[in-house]
Design a protein around this motif. Structure first.
Motif, PDB file in Angstrom:
ATOM      1  N   ASP A   1      70.897  49.595  82.619  1.00  0.00           N
ATOM      2  CA  ASP A   1      70.245  50.855  82.980  1.00  0.00           C
ATOM      3  C   ASP A   1      68.779  50.825  82.585  1.00  0.00           C
ATOM      4  N   SER A   2      68.058  51.852  82.999  1.00  0.00           N
ATOM      5  CA  SER A   2      66.660  52.079  82.599  1.00  0.00           C
ATOM      6  C   SER A   2      66.514  53.504  82.093  1.00  0.00           C
ATOM      7  N   MET A   3      67.511  53.953  81.318  1.00  0.00           N
ATOM      8  CA  MET A   3      67.625  55.358  80.955  1.00  0.00           C
ATOM      9  C   MET A   3      66.501  55.840  80.029  1.00  0.00           C
ATOM     10  N   MET A   4      65.778  54.910  79.399  1.00  0.00           N
ATOM     11  CA  MET A   4      64.681  55.323  78.520  1.00  0.00           C
ATOM     12  C   MET A   4      63.378  55.533  79.282  1.00  0.00           C
ATOM     13  N   SER A   5      63.392  55.311  80.590  1.00  0.00           N
ATOM     14  CA  SER A   5      62.180  55.412  81.409  1.00  0.00           C
ATOM     15  C   SER A   5      62.169  56.706  82.198  1.00  0.00           C
TER      16      SER A   5
ATOM     17  N   GLY B   1      62.363  55.568  85.829  1.00  0.00           N
ATOM     18  CA  GLY B   1      63.435  54.676  86.257  1.00  0.00           C
ATOM     19  C   GLY B   1      64.805  55.039  85.743  1.00  0.00           C
ATOM     20  N   ARG B   2      64.923  56.198  85.097  1.00  0.00           N
ATOM     21  CA  ARG B   2      66.192  56.557  84.465  1.00  0.00           C
ATOM     22  C   ARG B   2      67.328  56.770  85.451  1.00  0.00           C
ATOM     23  N   ASP B   3      66.996  56.930  86.732  1.00  0.00           N
ATOM     24  CA  ASP B   3      68.031  57.173  87.737  1.00  0.00           C
ATOM     25  C   ASP B   3      68.511  55.890  88.407  1.00  0.00           C
ATOM     26  N   THR B   4      68.138  54.727  87.855  1.00  0.00           N
ATOM     27  CA  THR B   4      68.411  53.462  88.520  1.00  0.00           C
ATOM     28  C   THR B   4      69.182  52.509  87.629  1.00  0.00           C
TER      29      THR B   4
ATOM     30  N   ALA C   1      70.773  43.784  93.316  1.00  0.00           N
ATOM     31  CA  ALA C   1      70.745  45.112  93.937  1.00  0.00           C
ATOM     32  C   ALA C   1      70.323  46.130  92.898  1.00  0.00           C
ATOM     33  N   GLN C   2      70.029  47.331  93.366  1.00  0.00           N
ATOM     34  CA  GLN C   2      69.806  48.482  92.503  1.00  0.00           C
ATOM     35  C   GLN C   2      70.609  49.652  93.035  1.00  0.00           C
ATOM     36  N   VAL C   3      71.207  50.389  92.114  1.00  0.00           N
ATOM     37  CA  VAL C   3      72.012  51.558  92.451  1.00  0.00           C
ATOM     38  C   VAL C   3      71.310  52.772  91.875  1.00  0.00           C
ATOM     39  N   ARG C   4      71.132  53.812  92.692  1.00  0.00           N
ATOM     40  CA  ARG C   4      70.349  54.965  92.250  1.00  0.00           C
ATOM     41  C   ARG C   4      71.142  56.262  92.372  1.00  0.00           C
TER      42      ARG C   4
ATOM     43  N   THR D   1      69.983  60.971  85.298  1.00  0.00           N
ATOM     44  CA  THR D   1      69.996  59.860  84.364  1.00  0.00           C
ATOM     45  C   THR D   1      71.300  59.092  84.539  1.00  0.00           C
ATOM     46  N   LEU D   2      71.181  57.848  84.984  1.00  0.00           N
ATOM     47  CA  LEU D   2      72.338  57.021  85.313  1.00  0.00           C
ATOM     48  C   LEU D   2      72.416  55.875  84.307  1.00  0.00           C
ATOM     49  N   ALA D   3      73.535  55.761  83.591  1.00  0.00           N
ATOM     50  CA  ALA D   3      73.586  54.806  82.478  1.00  0.00           C
ATOM     51  C   ALA D   3      75.015  54.428  82.134  1.00  0.00           C
TER      52      ALA D   3
END
Length: 539
Positions: free
Chosen positions: A447-451, A454-457, A470-473, A478-480
């Motif tokens: 995840d990129s939850m601290m950004s 980018g927290r949704d990716t 791939a990337q999932v959004r 906030t996706l983690a």
């Protein structure tokens, strides 16, 4: 949350009410007072109540955030504390206050939190023993599951939004039970080797033992005032509790009876320390603890036949000429050149890969510590602030590698576990906290939850090529925290909002399969993956 009652609604013994109210009611009062914009700021106590108490406790003993006392801030200079309050720091939920408080108000807060509390807080053996609550005596519940679901393919889902835990059927992907937890569970639940019992640690020191087969909380004890996490021994007989306050490592038996309290400090007895984390090293029959304020790693054997530990000068080991202490439930020290705030075990548990997080968020240092020779054997080239506690392993081109997310930079570091060299850094949309995979999956998820951006990716990495596949959004959310089903067929992600959800993805096609409403599901843990020490999950 009424913690004076058990999960079935029965009244608990009176001690639960006496112990719980003094710590929850101030928190609720602080949470009510904080938004009151009309309240005059006043002096440091009023500033603290308004801006800090709801997370750190009205008495500064810690709640969701850590305790703010001089003994817990030994590594933080006053000038550094000013910077933390102004700008916050990576990997925390605290906002920056530079646009909210004036410089002199920030300085007042720093002076306040560096002032000792009087009387000094105490939580020793007597308090721990008095806090113990037994809801169901050992042996009083049936020795078989009360449900038809596969007990090894269950998920334990911690819902932080309203302090509940859900039990999820990993085959049908449906909840089968939900119950109230203690306040602010932290550090991940830990399981007994048969998967029947799970232990939860709360920020305010409560350890709860839950019988998954019978869906009942069977016992609880308060092991500290401000707790980091807990670990369960490989044989399921012991529980270790890492405390920030007091500076102790508490050892319990599996029924939550106190066995021993280890006062944590350096070998010379001059400096006490918080315990950053404790984990079980099952092949070694020991707990391993990282110390926040002392440059040591502790290994505490839970093998009653462990050899004695030499302390001080020893003239002859064979004839025991010197000072020794029992090897059972006593610390064996590894002396280091730097602090170890976070660590990851190698596959055979003979080494830990650790990192210092610096004094107030600057780049730390990585190191490899061999637990047999009890010293550092290599340095790690890790930029930013790696989150080694969330690392995973797999085999790449015939060699074991370890991958770690980063709390400060948008990257994943891939480390060759033979020569400890970083072989690749994979860019992500921003700093992240969790990384997961499964032996049956070609992908690793991070995840990129601290950004903020980018927290949704979620970034999906192909383990065979070390390329982003791939990337999932989930736009704007906030996706983690990915976790896999027992067979690795599905990957479950958390939408970390109070109106959040668990999103189930097909682990091959990466397509959404199902969505389950949840109240801020901060973590989910598959029983089988945990008790088998899957290489794709943290331990």
């Amino acid at each position: 949350m009424d913690c004076s009652r058990d999960v079935s609604g029965r009244q608990k013994p009176g001690i639960a009410t006496r112990l719980f109210r003094p710590f929850v009611l101030p928190f609720l009062l602080a949470a009510f007072l904080q938004p009151a914009q009309a309240e005059a700021e006043g002096g440091p106590p009023q500033l603290y109540t308004r801006h800090c108490a709801s997370c750190h406790g009205t008495d500064r003993l810690g709640l969701m955030g850590p305790a703010l006392l001089p003994e817990n801030l030994a590594r933080l200079k006053r000038s550094e504390a000013v910077v933390v309050i102004q700008n916050s720091r990576p990997a925390v939920q605290m906002p920056a206050f530079r646009d909210i408080l004036k410089p002199d108000e920030i300085q007042q807060l720093v002076d306040w939190i560096m002032t000792p509390v009087s009387p000094s807080p105490k939580w020793g053996d007597a308090e721990i023993r008095a806090s113990r609550i037994v809801h169901f005596a050992p042996g009083s519940l049936p020795d078989k599951p009360a449900f038809s679901a596969d007990p090894l393919n269950l998920f334990v889902v911690v819902e932080g939004g309203d302090h509940h835990v859900s039990i999820l059927d990993g085959d049908k992907l449906e909840p089968i039970h939900r119950f109230t937890s203690r306040f602010a569970l932290h550090g991940g639940p830990k399981f007994t080797p048969d998967g029947r019992y799970v232990f939860f640690a709360s920020r305010d020191g409560w350890i709860s033992k839950f019988d998954i087969w019978n869906l009942k909380t069977v016992a609880e004890v308060r092991a500290g005032i401000n707790t980091r996490n807990a670990a369960v021994s490989g044989d399921g007989k012991y529980v270790a509790v890492a405390n920030y306050l007091p500076h102790t490592l508490v050892i319990l038996d599996s029924d939550l009876n106190l066995l021993k309290t280890l006062s944590v400090g350096d070998k010379a007895g001059k400096q006490t320390s918080r315990v950053s984390a404790v984990y079980t090293a099952e092949p070694r029959n020991s707990f391993v603890a990282a110390l926040k304020d002392v440059k040591e790693v502790w290994e505490v054997s839970y093998d009653p036949k462990a050899p004695d530990i030499a302390i001080g000068m020893v003239h002859d080991f064979k004839y025991r000429e010197g000072d020794f202490i029992p090897g059972f439930l006593n610390p064996r020290r590894s002396m280091l050149d730097d602090y170890l705030d976070d660590f990851f075990f190698t596959q055979d548990y003979s080494e830990v890969m650790g990192a210092s997080r610096g004094s107030h968020g600057e780049t730390g240092k990585g190191q490899v510590v061999n637990l047999d020779v009890r010293r550092k054997i290599a340095d790690l080239d890790l930029p930013g602030m790696p989150h080694l506690g969330s690392g995973i392993t797999w085999t790449y081109q015939g060699q074991p590698v370890m991958a770690t997310p980063n709390l400060k930079e948008g990257l994943v570091s891939i480390i060759d576990m033979k020569d400890w060299k970083t072989i690749k850094q994979i860019k992500t949309p921003g700093p992240g906290f969790f990384m997961r995979s499964h032996e049956n999956s070609r992908f690793a998820w991070v995840d990129s939850m601290m950004s903020p951006g980018g927290r949704d990716t979620l970034t999906v990495i192909d383990k065979s090529t070390l390329q982003v596949a791939a990337q999932v959004r989930e736009p704007g959310r906030t996706l983690a925290h990915i976790e896999f089903t027992r067979d690795g067929r599905y990957a479950l992600a958390s939408v970390l909002e109070t109106d959040g959800a668990l999103i189930v993805y097909d682990a091959v096609t990466l397509k959404e399969v199902k969505r389950l409403p949840m109240n801020k599901p901060v973590g989910k843990y598959n029983v089988y993956n945990k008790i088998t020490r899957s290489a794709g999950t943290s331990h």
